[in-house]
Design an enzyme around this catalytic site. Structure first.
Site, PDB file in Angstrom:
ATOM      1  N   CYS A  43       0.742  -1.305   0.053  1.00  0.00           N
ATOM      2  CA  CYS A  43      -0.235   0.151   0.128  1.00  0.00           C
ATOM      3  C   CYS A  43       0.871   1.206  -0.187  1.00  0.00           C
ATOM      4  O   CYS A  43       0.207   2.325   0.001  1.00  0.00           O
ATOM      5  CB  CYS A  43      -0.932  -0.208   1.200  1.00  0.00           C
ATOM      6  SG  CYS A  43      -2.280  -1.838   1.515  1.00  0.00           S
ATOM      7  N   HIS A  73      -2.848   8.358   5.616  1.00  0.00           N
ATOM      8  CA  HIS A  73      -3.208   7.387   4.777  1.00  0.00           C
ATOM      9  C   HIS A  73      -4.480   6.213   5.758  1.00  0.00           C
ATOM     10  O   HIS A  73      -5.015   5.752   4.557  1.00  0.00           O
ATOM     11  CB  HIS A  73      -2.322   5.402   5.254  1.00  0.00           C
ATOM     12  CG  HIS A  73      -1.928   4.694   4.444  1.00  0.00           C
ATOM     13  ND1 HIS A  73      -1.646   4.658   2.943  1.00  0.00           N
ATOM     14  CD2 HIS A  73      -1.902   3.636   5.335  1.00  0.00           C
ATOM     15  CE1 HIS A  73      -2.044   3.006   3.034  1.00  0.00           C
ATOM     16  NE2 HIS A  73      -2.693   2.371   4.032  1.00  0.00           N
ATOM     17  N   HIS A 104      -9.379   2.292  -1.402  1.00  0.00           N
ATOM     18  CA  HIS A 104      -7.975   1.474  -1.019  1.00  0.00           C
ATOM     19  C   HIS A 104      -7.547   1.061  -2.568  1.00  0.00           C
ATOM     20  O   HIS A 104      -8.001  -0.264  -2.883  1.00  0.00           O
ATOM     21  CB  HIS A 104      -6.814   1.003   0.547  1.00  0.00           C
ATOM     22  CG  HIS A 104      -6.406   0.354   0.166  1.00  0.00           C
ATOM     23  ND1 HIS A 104      -5.299   1.896  -0.170  1.00  0.00           N
ATOM     24  CD2 HIS A 104      -5.686   0.368   1.527  1.00  0.00           C
ATOM     25  CE1 HIS A 104      -3.927   1.099   0.509  1.00  0.00           C
ATOM     26  NE2 HIS A 104      -4.330   0.476   1.515  1.00  0.00           N
TER      27      HIS A 104
END
Length: 406
Positions: free
Chosen positions: A162, A300, A334
């Site tokens: 990620c 994030h 995401h």
């Protein structure tokens, strides 16, 4: 005395669940329009609780020459479109000589891997084509896009789950600052496959309590969140030395003034508040600024229980309770390796237009999250410095500091 090289951003390109281009991305984010939807393949999997995702709509890629397109996976197509847009905004019809390229993804094309696995199970490996193999290499998007666009400088593909997108932006920043390259494309790309949703579901890290309301499913910092919504896309920046940009009269969108990366070694899935704090503090030190100079922390924050709490606690320690903080995962989901690139582009637009986007679906703050100044509605105000976080499963963390052009 040597004057440190300043690293600036002069181009950006995006392929996102809002469609092709930076304009589509920004208009979608500003409008608060939802882009999440039920995934048919997940409906028939009773053991997988999450049923929604955010995917890139159909885009016509026929303008890409067939000889290049036939070796490209979906994520490579996303990257080609984003790279072309970033180059054009930076002022180039073609890639300049010696251009660096820093881009990666969490995984390569799972769809293509599944296709090849079918050949294996049927003992028909002779059916695998060269173009199939080219789509499943770990650096496939990097390789195929650099070939198609004739990018002949160093091509480096960091794959940090990620954190991939922002990590590659940081590597490009360091490479330009050190004089390794003068200019570079950088960011990350990703293509969705139901396996992403299933794997995060196994880790109890997906959203499942708003399956009937997909656009309310991802809820960073909210008391009713249960996890993330998987997404896809590509976000790329064109970065170069300030000297290079000024010499050719390029418009400077922002300056990267700091970057830091560290690794969590206690837990593969969740970073500690201490590790995240150190990452942000090191980025501020690299930027030579004090915490109170920061106008926004773009977190994030994916909507997971533990991750959002840890990041908010770390932010409070570094910046105090008054820091403005938001997350864009409620809008976009995401997008894994693409998230750092796409969200950094959104940060550029927030700097440019003097606007702070809200955290979508943040209705009731989780009391376990630190008491910060969470952006809940769109705010019009001067924005000069934004800190951007990306943290990854596996423990890879990074933070970048962006500043409006002086």
């Amino acid at each position: 005395m040597n004057i440190p090289t300043k690293v600036v951003i002069t181009g950006a390109g995006a392929t996102s669940p809002y469609g092709a281009g930076v304009t589509a991305l920004w208009e979608g984010l500003k409008s608060g329009r939802g882009c999440m939807h039920p995934v048919e393949a997940l409906q028939s999997l009773p053991m997988v609780k999450t049923k929604v995702a955010a995917t890139v709509p159909d885009i016509d890629y026929s303008y890409i020459p067939r000889r290049d397109r036939r070796s490209m996976s979906r994520m490579a197509l996303y990257a080609y479109a984003a790279a072309k847009e970033a180059l054009l905004q930076a002022g180039y019809e073609k890639a300049p000589q010696g251009l660096g390229f820093f881009m990666g993804s969490t995984l390569n094309s799972i769809s293509k891997w599944m296709e090849i696995t079918g050949y294996c199970h049927g003992n028909h490996l002779e059916l695998v084509k060269t173009s199939d193999f080219l789509q499943i290499m770990n650096h496939s998007p990097l390789a195929t896009v650099s070939q198609a666009l004739k990018i002949n400088g160093p091509c480096v593909g960091a794959s940090d789950a990620c954190a991939t997108g922002l990590m590659n932006i940081g590597l490009a920043y360091l490479a330009v600052k050190a004089g390794f390259v003068k200019q570079a494309l950088c960011g990350g790309t990703e293509e969705y496959h139901p396996m992403f949703s299933a794997c995060f579901d196994i880790m109890q890290a997906t959203s499942y309590n708003f399956n009937d309301k997909p656009n309310e499913a991802c809820r960073p910092f909210d008391a009713n969140r249960t996890g993330l919504v998987a997404s896809e896309g590509c976000g790329l920046l064109f970065v170069e030395s300030e000297e290079s940009a000024k010499a050719r009269g390029a418009k400077i969108l922002a300056e990267i003034i700091g970057f830091s990366s560290n690794t969590e070694t206690e837990n593969m899935a969740y970073p500690s508040a201490q590790t995240l704090r150190e990452c942000m503090q090191n980025a501020l030190a690299d930027a030579h600024i004090e915490p109170q100079a920061v106008d926004l922390l773009n977190a994030h924050a994916t909507g997971t229980i533990i991750g959002d709490i840890a990041e908010s606690q770390a932010a409070q320690t570094v910046f105090g309770s008054g820091v403005k903080i938001n997350s864009l995962k409620g809008h976009l989901g995401h997008s894994m390796g693409a998230s750092g690139g796409l969200e950094t582009i959104a940060c550029l637009k927030m700097l440019e237009e003097g606007v702070l986007l809200p955290t979508q679906n943040l209705e009731k703050l989780d009391e376990r999250c630190a008491p910060l100044s969470y952006v809940r509605t769109q705010e019009q105000r001067p924005v000069n410095i934004i800190v951007k976080n990306s943290f990854a499963i596996g423990g890879n963390n990074c933070t970048a500091v962006l500043r409006s052009p002086l």
